[in-house]
Design a protein around this motif. Structure first.
Motif, mmCIF file in Angstrom:
data_model
loop_
_atom_site.group_PDB
_atom_site.id
_atom_site.type_symbol
_atom_site.label_atom_id
_atom_site.label_comp_id
_atom_site.label_asym_id
_atom_site.label_seq_id
_atom_site.Cartn_x
_atom_site.Cartn_y
_atom_site.Cartn_z
ATOM 1 N N TYR A 127 -1.886 16.647 -6.270
ATOM 2 C CA TYR A 127 -0.596 16.298 -5.656
ATOM 3 C C TYR A 127 -0.524 16.786 -4.216
ATOM 4 C CZ TYR A 127 4.387 16.722 -4.614
ATOM 5 O OH TYR A 127 5.605 16.658 -4.002
ATOM 6 N N ILE A 146 -2.949 14.661 -2.002
ATOM 7 C CA ILE A 146 -2.515 13.287 -1.726
ATOM 8 C C ILE A 146 -1.427 13.270 -0.647
ATOM 9 C CG2 ILE A 146 -0.645 13.030 -3.431
ATOM 10 C CD1 ILE A 146 -1.751 10.247 -4.033
ATOM 11 N N ILE A 153 2.396 1.747 -3.424
ATOM 12 C CA ILE A 153 1.405 2.282 -4.366
ATOM 13 C C ILE A 153 1.187 3.775 -4.107
ATOM 14 C CG2 ILE A 153 -1.037 2.206 -5.042
ATOM 15 C CD1 ILE A 153 -0.931 -0.829 -4.488
ATOM 16 N N TYR A 154 1.147 4.145 -2.824
ATOM 17 C CA TYR A 154 0.983 5.561 -2.469
ATOM 18 C C TYR A 154 2.135 6.397 -3.023
ATOM 19 C CZ TYR A 154 1.112 9.792 0.346
ATOM 20 O OH TYR A 154 1.184 11.097 0.738
ATOM 21 N N TYR A 155 3.370 5.924 -2.861
ATOM 22 C CA TYR A 155 4.523 6.657 -3.386
ATOM 23 C C TYR A 155 4.468 6.774 -4.910
ATOM 24 C CZ TYR A 155 6.948 6.712 1.128
ATOM 25 O OH TYR A 155 7.305 6.950 2.430
ATOM 26 N N ILE A 156 3.992 5.724 -5.572
ATOM 27 C CA ILE A 156 3.849 5.758 -7.027
ATOM 28 C C ILE A 156 2.866 6.852 -7.434
ATOM 29 C CG2 ILE A 156 2.980 4.496 -9.041
ATOM 30 C CD1 ILE A 156 5.722 3.574 -8.189
ATOM 31 N N LEU A 157 1.746 6.954 -6.695
ATOM 32 C CA LEU A 157 0.747 7.987 -6.981
ATOM 33 C C LEU A 157 1.330 9.383 -6.774
ATOM 34 C CD1 LEU A 157 -2.492 6.460 -5.401
ATOM 35 C CD2 LEU A 157 -2.006 6.799 -7.841
ATOM 36 N N VAL A 158 2.111 9.553 -5.704
ATOM 37 C CA VAL A 158 2.745 10.853 -5.444
ATOM 38 C C VAL A 158 3.652 11.247 -6.605
ATOM 39 C CG1 VAL A 158 4.412 12.056 -3.981
ATOM 40 C CG2 VAL A 158 2.618 10.693 -2.931
ATOM 41 N N TYR A 208 0.825 -1.206 0.000
ATOM 42 C CA TYR A 208 0.000 0.000 0.000
ATOM 43 C C TYR A 208 0.865 1.264 0.000
ATOM 44 C CZ TYR A 208 -3.837 -3.141 1.296
ATOM 45 O OH TYR A 208 -4.761 -4.147 1.317
ATOM 46 N N LEU A 255 3.544 10.086 -9.658
ATOM 47 C CA LEU A 255 2.740 10.252 -10.867
ATOM 48 C C LEU A 255 2.073 11.624 -10.913
ATOM 49 C CD1 LEU A 255 1.798 8.612 -13.364
ATOM 50 C CD2 LEU A 255 -0.242 7.989 -12.053
ATOM 51 N N PHE A 256 1.474 12.053 -9.798
ATOM 52 C CA PHE A 256 0.826 13.359 -9.761
ATOM 53 C C PHE A 256 1.842 14.486 -9.912
ATOM 54 C CE2 PHE A 256 -3.228 12.031 -7.245
ATOM 55 C CZ PHE A 256 -3.612 11.265 -8.341
ATOM 56 N N TRP A 288 9.503 15.583 -10.022
ATOM 57 C CA TRP A 288 9.451 14.213 -9.500
ATOM 58 C C TRP A 288 10.835 13.566 -9.459
ATOM 59 C CZ3 TRP A 288 10.951 10.477 -13.100
ATOM 60 C CH2 TRP A 288 11.060 10.947 -14.416
#
Length: 379
Positions: A85, A88, A47-52, A44, A54-55, A221
């Motif tokens: 961003y 999140i 996945i959260y770091y990936i979303l960060v 989890y 990505l945004f 990023w």
């Protein structure tokens, strides 16, 4: 008679070993559940770091993103993802504020409201002021024509932006300090330990999350990954080296598992890892970041490499110090973890202890270097 005694002994011994088997099986099940929980939580968090990332990528305007995506995104698209961003990052920040309130004030909802409001101002005001520079054209008006020159115009605009940006940080900081100390007074918890701890933690945590936001928006990023890796490489390499070679306890009263061998050996490995990552990008020391994808292209530029080496060493050391500092606070308040939301991983503060120190330090480097070189902080 002897047979009865022997039979009783056998029965007792069998019962004893059955109890051991039951306990061992229970322990194994517990370990399995802990392992499963830690694995799920790790997934989890990943996945959260990936979303960060990505945004941050979708809201980015640096040369790196322009190389990957030839046609730049529309401005409205970038504004939306810049806001997403920030939010999140804000989500775990809210949980961190709840954890701070709980270990200082218990379940007092009035103090929680004060912490959330002051912390939210600290987080959002500087980031929103930057977005207003970037997308709303704030301070982009020209100076009066009688005094106009393009160079003077740029410097005045930049100075106004810097004044507003640092003004929002200072104002947010003062509001937070005042609110925290008023709450400690009203709840009669204003002893030295609480005052020192709450003022410190309500500075470093909001400032760290705020810095996380501004770095992602301002520096892209690519730099966020550098910061992530500085924490992950340090944590993982220090743990592995300490497990294999650790003998001398580093701070037994604070963190019994940390050793000097693990800290030194792991730090060296982490610094090497950061240098390898940096070799994939063209380093720009005056911009305190990375510009373009260009493997080993900046190897001859010794100024840039000295900068990245010094920054890597600083962030690795700060990462270890952040972990120890938050562990020290836990020991002082006799708590095992700051929270339980991440189950066996503890709370949000248990996971971001090193990260808020590292992001705060990198932001400080960013601000200091911008004042030392001929480079616009928001240009």
């Amino acid at each position: 008679m002897n047979n009865k005694i022997n039979n009783n002994s056998l029965i007792k011994s069998n019962n004893f070993f059955k109890k051991i088997d039951i306990n061992v099986n229970k322990l194994d099940d517990g370990k399995k559940r802990t392992f499963q929980n830690r694995t799920l939580i790790s997934i989890y968090v990943f996945i959260y770091y990936i979303l960060v990332i990505l945004f941050s990528f979708f809201s980015d305007e640096t040369q790196v993103s322009k190389l990957i995506i030839k046609d730049s995104f529309p401005e409205s698209f970038k504004i939306v993802f810049s806001i997403l961003y920030l939010f999140i990052i804000y989500a775990p920040f809210v949980i961190a504020m709840i954890e701070i309130n709980r270990f200082i004030f218990g379940r007092n909802w009035k103090t929680l409201v004060g912490i959330l409001i002051s912390g939210t101002l600290f987080f959002f005001l500087p980031n929103l002021s930057y977005l207003s520079f970037k997308y709303l054209g704030l301070f982009n008006d020209k100076v009066p024509i009688a005094f106009y020159s393009s160079e003077l115009d740029g410097k005045i605009n930049e100075l106004n932006k810097i004044r507003l940006f640092f003004g929002t940080i200072l104002a947010s900081m003062l509001i937070t300090i005042i609110v925290m100390n008023v709450m400690l007074g009203f709840t009669k918890l204003n002893n030295f330990k609480n005052v020192l701890t709450l003022n410190f933690i309500m500075f470093i945590v909001p400032f760290g999350f705020m810095s996380f936001g501004i770095i992602g928006l301002l520096k892209s990023w690519v730099v966020l990954l550098f910061i992530f890796f500085s924490v992950v490489f340090t944590d993982a390499s220090c743990y592995i080296v300490g497990l294999m070679f650790g003998k001398t306890k580093m701070a037994p009263a604070i963190s019994p598992n940390k050793t000097w061998e693990g800290a030194i050996g792991g730090s060296i490995i982490a610094i090497i890892g950061l240098m390898v990552y940096s070799s994939l990008w063209k380093i720009d020391a005056t911009n305190v970041g990375f510009k373009t994808l260009s493997i080993f292209a900046s190897a001859k530029d010794w100024v840039n490499w000295i900068w990245i080496l010094c920054t890597s060493i600083t962030l690795v050391v700060i990462s270890i110090m952040g972990d120890l500092t938050f562990s020290y606070i836990k020991r002082n308040f006799n708590i095992k973890d700051y929270g339980t939301i991440l189950k066996s991983h503890g709370g949000i503060l248990d996971r971001v202890d090193s990260l808020v120190f590292v992001t705060s330090t990198y932001a400080a480097i960013l601000f200091v270097v911008s004042s030392m070189v001929n480079w616009n902080l928001f240009g």
